[in-house]
Design an enzyme around this catalytic site. Structure first.
Site, PDB file in Angstrom:
ATOM      1  N   LEU A 290       0.828  -1.213   0.000  1.00  8.04           N
ATOM      2  CA  LEU A 290       0.000   0.000   0.000  1.00  8.04           C
ATOM      3  C   LEU A 290       0.855   1.253   0.000  1.00  8.04           C
ATOM      4  CD1 LEU A 290      -2.673  -1.063   2.654  1.00  8.04           C
ATOM      5  CD2 LEU A 290      -3.013  -0.870   0.186  1.00  8.04           C
ATOM      6  N   GLN A 292       5.159   2.906   1.290  1.00 13.63           N
ATOM      7  CA  GLN A 292       6.431   2.716   1.969  1.00 13.63           C
ATOM      8  C   GLN A 292       6.888   4.050   2.531  1.00 13.63           C
ATOM      9  OE1 GLN A 292       9.435   0.817  -0.378  1.00 13.63           O
ATOM     10  NE2 GLN A 292      10.931   0.755   1.283  1.00 13.63           N
ATOM     11  N   GLY A 293       7.311   4.041   3.788  1.00 10.69           N
ATOM     12  CA  GLY A 293       7.773   5.265   4.434  1.00 10.69           C
ATOM     13  C   GLY A 293       9.070   5.027   5.170  1.00 10.69           C
ATOM     14  N   GLY A 294       9.381   5.952   6.086  1.00  9.41           N
ATOM     15  CA  GLY A 294      10.627   5.873   6.833  1.00  9.41           C
ATOM     16  C   GLY A 294      10.682   4.726   7.810  1.00  9.41           C
ATOM     17  N   LYS A 297       7.564  -0.908   4.950  1.00  8.52           N
ATOM     18  CA  LYS A 297       6.480  -1.070   3.982  1.00  8.52           C
ATOM     19  C   LYS A 297       5.171  -1.424   4.682  1.00  8.52           C
ATOM     20  CE  LYS A 297       9.092  -2.504  -0.124  1.00  8.52           C
ATOM     21  NZ  LYS A 297       9.297  -3.582  -1.131  1.00  8.52           N
ATOM     22  N   VAL A 298       4.061  -1.048   4.031  1.00  6.84           N
ATOM     23  CA  VAL A 298       2.726  -1.400   4.515  1.00  6.84           C
ATOM     24  C   VAL A 298       2.053  -2.271   3.459  1.00  6.84           C
ATOM     25  CG1 VAL A 298       0.507  -0.549   5.328  1.00  6.84           C
ATOM     26  CG2 VAL A 298       2.569   0.785   5.745  1.00  6.84           C
ATOM     27  N   LYS A 312       2.075  -3.365   8.772  1.00  9.23           N
ATOM     28  CA  LYS A 312       3.311  -2.580   8.634  1.00  9.23           C
ATOM     29  C   LYS A 312       4.487  -3.441   9.070  1.00  9.23           C
ATOM     30  CE  LYS A 312       3.605   1.844   9.147  1.00  9.23           C
ATOM     31  NZ  LYS A 312       4.324   2.230   7.918  1.00  9.23           N
ATOM     32  N   ASP A 411       6.770  12.375  11.358  1.00  5.21           N
ATOM     33  CA  ASP A 411       6.646  12.243   9.901  1.00  5.21           C
ATOM     34  C   ASP A 411       5.223  12.573   9.458  1.00  5.21           C
ATOM     35  OD1 ASP A 411       7.482  11.797   7.319  1.00  5.21           O
ATOM     36  OD2 ASP A 411       7.285   9.620   7.414  1.00  5.21           O
TER      37      ASP A 411
END
Length: 607
Positions: A290, A292-294, A297-298, A312, A411
């Site tokens: 869905l 990807q952040g710091g 991945k989700v 997550k 964030d």
């Protein structure tokens, strides 16, 4: 006759649910009985009809109160109000760690919808009320670390849905009803209790995770016949019961001499098996990603019961304290309950993995709805954008000012503000920085966040505070207004402003509002409201963190209170800054010209 029928229907509808007035009165009575200070639960206003906007309170779509979570609020030795029994739609009641005195009111047995009751770590006295046996939907009962006395009421044996009962560290005495040992997770330690039955014995390590009372009795009878038979039958029943219950291991707490079991109870948090999440996400397939952040991945997942979830998968999770430290911090996140915060529903830990499980948000994120919708899908209209701005602000306000300890997001951006089926803003990814920062202090020295959203002081010092969240929130407001990304190199084709903040500031100075607003809105917006949102955004993104408003002030400004005065101050300050900048620029230009006009010999100095 018809009149009588109508009257009966009216009265039945009145009795079928509790009015907002009655709910508010009951909650305010609870606040008073807990002896909350003026600063605590200050938004619980007796004159406000709807309690669904109060902090720590969650309601369903029919305005029925379903959750009240007041953990470690440090109230001043209050008591539990008997009026709480009015809240018949309440599903979760958490009041742990508040120094509450007195007894548990009998009226708590009226909470017929209750699934979780947590009164741990208080100073409650007297007996456990037998009316708890009326809570037929109860799944989690936590009364640990109080001063409760008397016996365990037999009425608890009728709670067929109970899967977790923690009564440890009280002054309870007598026998433990045998049926309670069939509950998957229980803790009766640090009391004066015995296991009961025909052969009384203390609750010690002999209590088996996989046997039952009938098998124990059979072993005793066989022992009378022959000592050898006891051993043989014991082995037989052990392996038989082990195979029988192989698919479901019960979590049992027992007294161990000289040692305290440090495992943690998580209320309604579910601990998932790794394989369960692996199957739910189709082996963590890339097609289910869905975002990807710091923090990792989700993945979109589908549990075996058909529930959609977002999983997550954390990166850089290792930290001192190992699994227990991770679990304590997960519990801290789970305590942050607000209608505008993403609710954690479970977690998974292995030697190499840390995963968090959340409900799946039907409308994904603000970033998706602004920039990634498919052709033909409805555009996020101005009314919804306003509601999203206010909802996200309230969620962040709760993290900063109502959580103890406070939680800094680190964030804040449009991709981390999710949207439920009603497009209600739900802030996600909060509290994750502590879970993934390796061997750090409480002040994070590693820059976490997304370019374009990171506050200047965070880049220069690496330190985060509530005001870095305020900065990120201000950028998110600009995303809502413009529909654009926080950083966009395509703007270099027409101007020098790669950052959205600089781009909007320039257009705002030139009074080009129509060039700021998202073209997808097709001029279907209220100009004054757009100007107001831009003003709030610019106040939030001031370079000096101490000049940015707190999130509680942001909420008030979005609601129309105090913005005009704050904006006027900012404009006056901005004029002064511009004049100073131009003065320095002229001085720099003059100095540069002077150097260029000097003779090359003078510049090189003596030889």
């Amino acid at each position: 006759m018809a009149l009588l029928i109508i009257t009966a229907l009216v009265f039945s509808s009145l009795w079928s649910s509790v009015s907002p007035d009655a709910q508010g009165d009951a909650l305010f009575a609870l606040r008073s009985s807990l002896r909350a200070s003026p600063e605590q639960l200050s938004d619980w206003n007796q004159n406000q009809v709807d309690p669904c906007t109060w902090s720590q309170v969650i309601c369903d779509d029919k305005k029925h109160v379903t959750s009240v979570t007041l953990s470690y609020m440090n109230f001043s030795s209050g008591t539990l109000s008997s009026g709480i029994g009015i809240l018949t739609t309440l599903k979760t009641l958490t009041l742990k760690g508040n120094g509450i005195m007195g007894g548990i009111p009998e009226s708590i047995g009226n909470l017929s919808s209750l699934t979780s009751l947590d009164l741990e770590d208080n100073h409650l006295t007297d007996r456990i009320p037998s009316t708890l046996g009326n809570l037929k939907n109860l799944q989690f009962l936590t009364l640990s670390r109080n001063n409760l006395n008397g016996s365990i009421p037999d009425s608890l044996t009728g709670l067929s849905k109970l899967i977790n009962i923690l009564l440890d560290s009280n002054n309870l005495s007598g026998e433990i009803p045998q049926s309670l040992f069939k509950i998957p997770k229980y803790n009766f330690t640090a009391n004066n209790l015995s296991c009961g039955g025909t052969f009384p014995q203390p609750c010690v390590t002999e209590s088996s995770p996989s046997g039952d009372s009938s098998s124990r009795k059979t072993g005793i009878i066989a022992g009378v016949v022959s000592g050898i038979a006891v051993i043989l039958l014991g082995f037989f029943f052990f392996f038989f019961c082990k195979d029988k219950h192989k698919g479901y291991k019960r979590d049992v707490f027992v007294d161990v001499a000289g040692e305290v079991d440090r495992r943690i109870a998580f209320g309604q948090l579910r601990r998932f098996a790794w394989r369960e999440l692996q199957l739910a996400t189709d082996e963590f397939s890339e097609k289910n990603v869905l975002g990807q952040g710091g923090f990792g991945k989700v993945y979109k997942g589908l549990l075996s019961d058909g529930t959609k979830v977002a999983v997550k998968r954390l990166t850089d999770f290792e930290r001192p304290g190992g699994d227990e430290a991770f679990q304590r911090e997960v519990e801290m996140i789970s305590v942050a309950v607000h209608r505008n915060l993403l609710r954690l529903i479970g977690f998974c830990t292995t030697q190499t993995e840390r995963l968090l499980v959340y409900p799946f948000m039907q409308n994904l994120s603000v970033a998706y709805c602004l920039r990634e919708i498919k052709p033909g899908d409805p555009v996020l209209d101005w009314f919804r954008r306003k509601q999203i701005a206010l909802g996200a602000a309230r969620g962040l306000e709760y993290l900063h000012e109502h959580c103890n300890p406070k939680i800094i997001h680190r964030d804040v951006k449009a991709a981390n503000v999710l949207l439920d089926e009603d497009f209600e803003a739900v802030v996600g990814d909060f509290g994750l920085a502590k879970l993934v920062d390796v061997r750090r202090t409480n002040v994070t020295t590693q820059v976490r966040g997304t370019m374009g959203h990171i506050a200047p002081e965070c880049i220069s010092t690496g330190k985060s505070s509530e005001k870095t969240d305020v900065f990120g929130y201000g950028i998110m407001l600009l995303e809502l207004v413009t529909g654009q990304r926080a950083i966009d190199f395509s703007r270099l084709e027409e101007e020098d402003d790669v950052l959205l903040l600089d781009h909007v500031k320039k257009l705002e100075r030139e009074k080009r509002l129509e060039d700021i607003v998202d073209k997808k809105l097709d001029e279907d917006y209220i100009k004054e409201e757009v100007e107001m949102m831009i003003q709030v955004a610019l106040l939030c993104t001031q370079a000096a963190p101490e000049e940015r408003p707190a999130m509680s002030e942001v909420v008030r400004m979005l609601e129309g209170e105090g913005l005009a005065e704050r904006w006027e101050e900012w404009q006056n300050l901005e004029v002064t800054r511009q004049e100073e900048f131009q003065r320095l620029q002229r001085r720099f230009d003059w100095g540069e010209d002077s150097i260029n006009n000097q003779d090359a010999i003078e510049l090189s100095g003596g030889r």
